[in-house]
Design a protein around this motif. Structure first.
Motif, mmCIF file in Angstrom:
data_model
loop_
_atom_site.group_PDB
_atom_site.id
_atom_site.type_symbol
_atom_site.label_atom_id
_atom_site.label_comp_id
_atom_site.label_asym_id
_atom_site.label_seq_id
_atom_site.Cartn_x
_atom_site.Cartn_y
_atom_site.Cartn_z
ATOM 1 N N THR A 395 0.927 -0.742 -0.609
ATOM 2 C CA THR A 395 0.167 0.300 0.038
ATOM 3 C C THR A 395 0.972 1.264 -0.522
ATOM 4 O OG1 THR A 395 -0.266 0.074 2.269
ATOM 5 C CG2 THR A 395 -2.295 -1.375 0.936
ATOM 6 N N PHE A 396 1.957 1.058 0.463
ATOM 7 C CA PHE A 396 3.202 2.411 -0.085
ATOM 8 C C PHE A 396 3.444 2.105 -0.960
ATOM 9 C CE2 PHE A 396 7.405 4.076 1.145
ATOM 10 C CZ PHE A 396 7.034 4.704 1.982
ATOM 11 N N CYS A 451 4.365 -4.993 -8.250
ATOM 12 C CA CYS A 451 5.277 -5.359 -9.208
ATOM 13 C C CYS A 451 6.542 -5.002 -7.447
ATOM 14 C CB CYS A 451 5.365 -4.911 -10.335
ATOM 15 S SG CYS A 451 7.625 -5.790 -10.545
ATOM 16 N N ASN A 452 7.411 -5.906 -7.223
ATOM 17 C CA ASN A 452 8.641 -5.497 -6.106
ATOM 18 C C ASN A 452 9.494 -4.429 -7.059
ATOM 19 O OD1 ASN A 452 7.016 -6.038 -4.377
ATOM 20 N ND2 ASN A 452 8.177 -7.977 -3.435
ATOM 21 N N ILE A 453 9.718 -5.734 -8.003
ATOM 22 C CA ILE A 453 11.461 -5.677 -8.609
ATOM 23 C C ILE A 453 11.153 -3.734 -9.003
ATOM 24 C CG2 ILE A 453 12.924 -5.991 -10.538
ATOM 25 C CD1 ILE A 453 12.386 -7.994 -8.253
ATOM 26 N N PHE A 454 9.869 -3.865 -9.725
ATOM 27 C CA PHE A 454 9.601 -2.229 -10.357
ATOM 28 C C PHE A 454 9.821 -0.898 -9.211
ATOM 29 C CE2 PHE A 454 7.329 1.789 -11.547
ATOM 30 C CZ PHE A 454 7.548 1.982 -12.933
ATOM 31 N N PHE A 455 9.613 -1.063 -7.821
ATOM 32 C CA PHE A 455 9.523 -0.362 -6.632
ATOM 33 C C PHE A 455 10.839 -0.094 -5.928
ATOM 34 C CE2 PHE A 455 4.952 -0.303 -8.101
ATOM 35 C CZ PHE A 455 5.152 0.802 -7.806
ATOM 36 N N ILE A 514 9.021 -0.798 -0.166
ATOM 37 C CA ILE A 514 7.994 -1.536 -0.839
ATOM 38 C C ILE A 514 6.810 -1.635 0.607
ATOM 39 C CG2 ILE A 514 9.051 -2.629 -2.962
ATOM 40 C CD1 ILE A 514 9.304 -5.130 -0.602
ATOM 41 N N GLY A 515 7.627 -0.396 1.525
ATOM 42 C CA GLY A 515 6.579 -0.215 2.431
ATOM 43 C C GLY A 515 6.532 -1.168 2.977
ATOM 44 N N SER A 611 0.693 -6.952 1.768
ATOM 45 C CA SER A 611 0.434 -7.847 2.886
ATOM 46 C C SER A 611 2.341 -7.746 2.894
ATOM 47 C CB SER A 611 0.716 -10.047 1.718
ATOM 48 O OG SER A 611 -0.749 -9.674 0.852
ATOM 49 N N VAL A 612 2.312 -8.054 4.433
ATOM 50 C CA VAL A 612 3.376 -8.103 4.798
ATOM 51 C C VAL A 612 3.303 -9.300 5.934
ATOM 52 C CG1 VAL A 612 4.507 -6.576 6.882
ATOM 53 C CG2 VAL A 612 2.846 -5.621 5.042
ATOM 54 N N ASP A 613 5.352 -9.474 5.910
ATOM 55 C CA ASP A 613 5.645 -10.918 6.950
ATOM 56 C C ASP A 613 5.464 -10.542 8.616
ATOM 57 O OD1 ASP A 613 5.692 -12.689 4.532
ATOM 58 O OD2 ASP A 613 7.755 -12.026 4.277
ATOM 59 N N THR A 614 5.025 -11.441 9.076
ATOM 60 C CA THR A 614 4.579 -11.190 9.962
ATOM 61 C C THR A 614 5.674 -11.634 11.206
ATOM 62 O OG1 THR A 614 2.840 -11.742 10.304
ATOM 63 C CG2 THR A 614 2.458 -9.939 10.628
ATOM 64 N N ASP A 615 5.160 -13.201 10.528
ATOM 65 C CA ASP A 615 6.424 -14.321 11.426
ATOM 66 C C ASP A 615 6.927 -15.413 10.352
ATOM 67 O OD1 ASP A 615 6.873 -17.154 12.697
ATOM 68 O OD2 ASP A 615 4.821 -16.695 14.408
ATOM 69 N N LYS A 616 7.448 -15.222 9.384
ATOM 70 C CA LYS A 616 7.911 -16.750 8.840
ATOM 71 C C LYS A 616 8.171 -17.709 9.468
ATOM 72 C CE LYS A 616 11.617 -12.728 6.987
ATOM 73 N NZ LYS A 616 10.626 -12.932 5.307
ATOM 74 N N LYS A 617 8.327 -18.526 10.107
ATOM 75 C CA LYS A 617 8.410 -19.377 10.457
ATOM 76 C C LYS A 617 6.491 -20.830 10.524
ATOM 77 C CE LYS A 617 12.043 -19.181 13.790
ATOM 78 N NZ LYS A 617 12.775 -19.503 15.249
ATOM 79 N N ARG A 618 6.237 -19.160 10.875
ATOM 80 C CA ARG A 618 4.385 -19.498 11.106
ATOM 81 C C ARG A 618 4.200 -19.087 9.005
ATOM 82 N NH1 ARG A 618 1.780 -21.588 15.474
ATOM 83 N NH2 ARG A 618 0.566 -20.889 14.315
ATOM 84 N N TYR A 619 5.411 -18.254 8.528
ATOM 85 C CA TYR A 619 4.642 -17.803 7.053
ATOM 86 C C TYR A 619 2.888 -17.251 7.582
ATOM 87 C CZ TYR A 619 7.328 -21.810 5.986
ATOM 88 O OH TYR A 619 8.661 -22.317 5.584
ATOM 89 N N SER A 620 2.670 -16.769 8.560
ATOM 90 C CA SER A 620 2.186 -15.008 8.312
ATOM 91 C C SER A 620 2.235 -14.682 7.984
ATOM 92 C CB SER A 620 2.151 -15.233 10.513
ATOM 93 O OG SER A 620 0.793 -14.486 11.038
ATOM 94 N N SER A 621 1.161 -13.310 7.945
ATOM 95 C CA SER A 621 0.966 -11.810 7.439
ATOM 96 C C SER A 621 -0.122 -10.553 7.398
ATOM 97 C CB SER A 621 1.369 -11.869 5.894
ATOM 98 O OG SER A 621 2.859 -12.593 5.007
ATOM 99 N N ASN A 622 0.281 -9.772 7.682
ATOM 100 C CA ASN A 622 -0.735 -8.995 7.865
ATOM 101 C C ASN A 622 -1.333 -9.153 6.004
ATOM 102 O OD1 ASN A 622 -0.533 -9.069 10.570
ATOM 103 N ND2 ASN A 622 0.840 -7.255 10.226
ATOM 104 N N GLY A 623 -2.761 -8.087 6.256
ATOM 105 C CA GLY A 623 -3.210 -7.979 5.279
ATOM 106 C C GLY A 623 -4.256 -6.849 4.931
ATOM 107 N N LEU A 624 -3.876 -5.921 3.640
ATOM 108 C CA LEU A 624 -4.186 -4.886 3.798
ATOM 109 C C LEU A 624 -4.623 -4.448 2.747
ATOM 110 C CD1 LEU A 624 -1.380 -4.490 5.002
ATOM 111 C CD2 LEU A 624 -1.559 -2.285 5.973
#
Length: 681
Positions: A395-396, A451-455, A514-515, A611-624
């Motif tokens: 969203t950034f 696209c992350n690459i563009f930013f 990329i925020g 979408s932003v990773d919050t816990d890579k071990k549990r593959y958990s992400s916040n959604g915005l």
């Protein structure tokens, strides 16, 4: 002759005295007939008891005048020191507790100790504040045991050989009387909001309850305690530690005061001015005369910018969506989803139309459930909408696009190839990835496809200093001015790192673009950022208060603050560039990451998922998800965050529910009618 002389003198003196007495009689008769009532009133005022008449607290209503916080009249049981004989307190308290117990009602008890059937005393859990007050009042050290406190109160309150259960009832009240500094100047409230039947019973037993009165007082109620409780706040008693300051402002120790939210922030407007009443009682305690010497003045009415119906709809939609996501369970499906927030704002005035935090609570049960709420998963007392700090993720990207376009580092026609990986050769071949291989993309396509690459490349060309200049103009990492203790967030960059005595590296600029990295913003900030883009680049001060009126709404105390909103800054970006970014956001909803919900929606919507990773071990992400609508003439902006929901696209249904309510609800809400050119053709 001599006798006649004396007689004559005696007659003259007698006549003179009679004349004087007659004059005094005439004056006395005149005083009694013409001014008797005045002198009687003055005499009574010198001997009567002065009683405070509690003024009604100002009400809180939504933008359309729907009541949120109001008052009803109730009965409080009050002790008056001047009329209560010394040494009678324990017996009176015991009689009152029996009356209230019989009717199933509660009284105020400040003792954080329980005594079991075996007579063993122990502290109540989660009572640190209450224990501290008790130790200070009893002049005990903090290592005092519960039994030490009980023993001290047996002596201090002259409880003699009373059994443990009876003594515990009395000492809980006596302790609070001490804490509240019960005296002739400070009446003590024994119980609040008792029933009519209890009030009548107490009056019938007034002969044995000397010094006990029943006062009619305004009781604060919330018409629906679930409407924005984090914003509204509540009221509560004044504690001894607060009283030292508050008494200089005219408060009594048994007054109530706003504790948080609007109730606290606007206390000076909501608080009324108490009145005074003189009461004269005969030897039997019966009232023989009463007179209101000072009329009470109720507090002012606060008119919020909130639409309570839109607020409730957003609350329900967010809760339903998060629970639905969590119910799926399993890998990469948001099984840990448990919290979130929504902010809705008018893009032309920055009035906050709704501010949602989930999980939440009910103001009408807040005091009773407070300790349980502290322990609940998801921290329901935390105001996520105004204080939650979240990495914005993709969203950034509209902010970075605006900066890159305005600074000339990219144009509408610039294309960057996405191979799925970005390598920074001059920094030891440091590389970052994209979720997909997008191929060649322009800025509009990069926003649409996220696209992350563009930013990464745009951020690298800009550098962190120039990129952050535009972010601040958009209100990211900057307080919105709404008040209520909002967080100002954090804008990733050298300044922030140096304030923490840490270094900033070239690779940090890429992840910040990329925020991610150190970027942390509130849902309120994200909504203001979205509104600034939507309205063409004007950032206003956010508002939660629309106006303040007198209690009866006949006078305006503070003019409507949203008719002439305060401009904080104008975005230093050409309108044509803003339109390029907005077109990219329209593409998000028509063919990009939010198209599943909005592709065929009747109103054109601009938006961006993240979408932003919050816990890579549990593959958990916040959604915005951030959005504005209608696209061609924007009215509202929306920012939504779902904690651990996995994908921002999962939050788009919440936005659609909100837009349905805003544009198509059959309820009378004052919103503008959607015109034909605002619809998808």
């Amino acid at each position: 002759m001599e006798n006649q002389k004396y007689f004559k003198r005696f007659a003259i003196i007698t006549a003179f005295v009679l004349i004087i007495l007659l004059v005094y009689d005439i004056i006395l008769m005149k005083m009694q007939l013409e001014n008797g009532e005045t002198y009687r009133t003055q005499a009574i005022q010198r001997t009567a008891t002065s009683v405070t008449i509690t003024a009604a607290r100002g009400e809180i209503v939504d933008r359309y005048g729907r009541s949120i916080a109001e008052n009803r009249m109730g009965y409080n049981i009050v002790f008056n020191r001047a009329e209560m004989e010394k040494g009678s307190e324990n017996e009176i308290i015991w009689q009152l507790t029996k009356i209230l117990s019989k009717s199933g009602e509660q009284w105020i008890d400040a003792c954080p100790i329980t005594i079991d059937a075996a007579g063993l005393a122990s502290y109540m859990p989660d009572s640190d504040l209450e224990k501290s007050r008790m130790w200070n009042t009893l002049k005990l050290q903090k290592y005092a045991t519960a039994q030490n406190c009980i023993d001290t109160m047996y002596t201090e309150f002259e409880l003699g050989n009373l059994d443990a259960a009876t003594a515990r009832r009395i000492m809980g009240v006596r302790l609070n009387m001490e804490i509240m500094e019960f005296s002739s100047a400070n009446p003590y409230t024994f119980a609040e909001d008792v029933s009519l039947e209890t009030m009548q019973t107490i009056l019938e037993n007034s002969a044995i309850l000397k010094g006990v009165t029943v006062e009619v007082v305004p009781i604060r109620i919330y018409t629906n305690g679930e409407i924005a409780p984090h914003l509204i706040g509540n009221t509560g008693p004044i504690y001894a530690e607060e009283y030292m300051v508050l008494k200089t402002q005219g408060y009594r120790i048994n007054d109530t005061i706003g504790k948080f939210g609007i109730e606290s922030e606007y206390e000076s407007y909501l608080r009324g001015k108490n009145g005074k009443k003189q009461i004269l009682r005969d030897d039997n305690g019966e009232i023989v005369y009463e007179n209101i010497s000072v009329e009470p003045k109720p507090g002012n009415t606060i008119v919020l910018t909130i639409d309570s119906e839109l607020q409730l709809l957003a609350q329900k939609s967010l809760e339903t969506t998060i629970k639905s996501i969590a119910a799926r369970g399993g890998f990469l499906t948001g099984g840990d989803a448990n919290a979130g927030a929504v902010v809705i704002m008018n893009v032309k005035t920055f009035e906050v139309l709704a501010a949602v935090t989930y999980p939440s609570f009910d103001l009408n049960t807040y005091n009773k459930e407070y300790n349980n709420l502290l322990k609940q998963d998801g921290s329901p007392l935390y105001n996520r909408a105004f204080n939650g700090n979240y990495a914005p993720g993709s969203t950034f990207k509209p902010a970075v696009a605006l900066a890159g376009l305005q600074e000339g580092e990219i144009s509408r026609y610039t294309t960057i190839y996405c191979s799925g990986r970005y390598t920074l050769t001059e920094y030891n071949n440091f590389s970052l990835t994209c979720l997909h291989v997008h191929g060649t993309l322009s800025v509009e396509g990069a926003i649409s496809e996220s696209c992350n690459i563009f930013f990464y490349e745009t951020g690298y060309r800009l550098g962190i200093t120039r990129m952050n200049d535009y972010c601040r103009q958009l209100g990211l990492g900057v307080a919105t001015g709404v008040g209520l203790g909002e967080s100002s967030g954090r804008l990733a960059g050298r300044e922030d790192r140096e304030s923490r005595e840490e270094n900033w590296y070239a690779a940090d600029t890429l992840t910040a673009a990329i925020g991610q990295n150190d970027n942390k913003f509130t849902p309120l900030q994200l909504c203001a950022y979205m509104a600034t883009i939507a309205n063409g680049g004007t950032r206003y001060q956010a508002r939660i208060i629309k106006t303040i009126k007198s209690y009866d709404m006949t006078e305006t105390i503070i003019e409507d603050t949203c008719e002439d909103p305060i401009v904080l800054n104008e975005l230093n970006v050409e309108k044509s560039i803003i339109n390029i970014v907005k077109n990219g956001m329209l593409s998000v909803t028509q063919e990009g990451t939010a198209s599943a919900v909005f592709e065929n929606y009747i109103v054109k919507v601009g938006g961006k998922t993240g979408s932003v990773d919050t816990d890579k071990k549990r593959y958990s992400s916040n959604g915005l998800f951030i959005a504005f609508a209608p696209f061609d003439d924007p009215e509202i902006a929306i920012a939504i965050i779902g904690e651990k929901v996995q994908y921002g696209s999962y939050m788009t249904q919440v936005a659609r529910d909100i837009l349905d309510e805003y544009f198509f609800s059959t309820k009378t809400n004052g919103y503008s009618i959607v015109t034909e050119n605002q619809l998808v053709g």
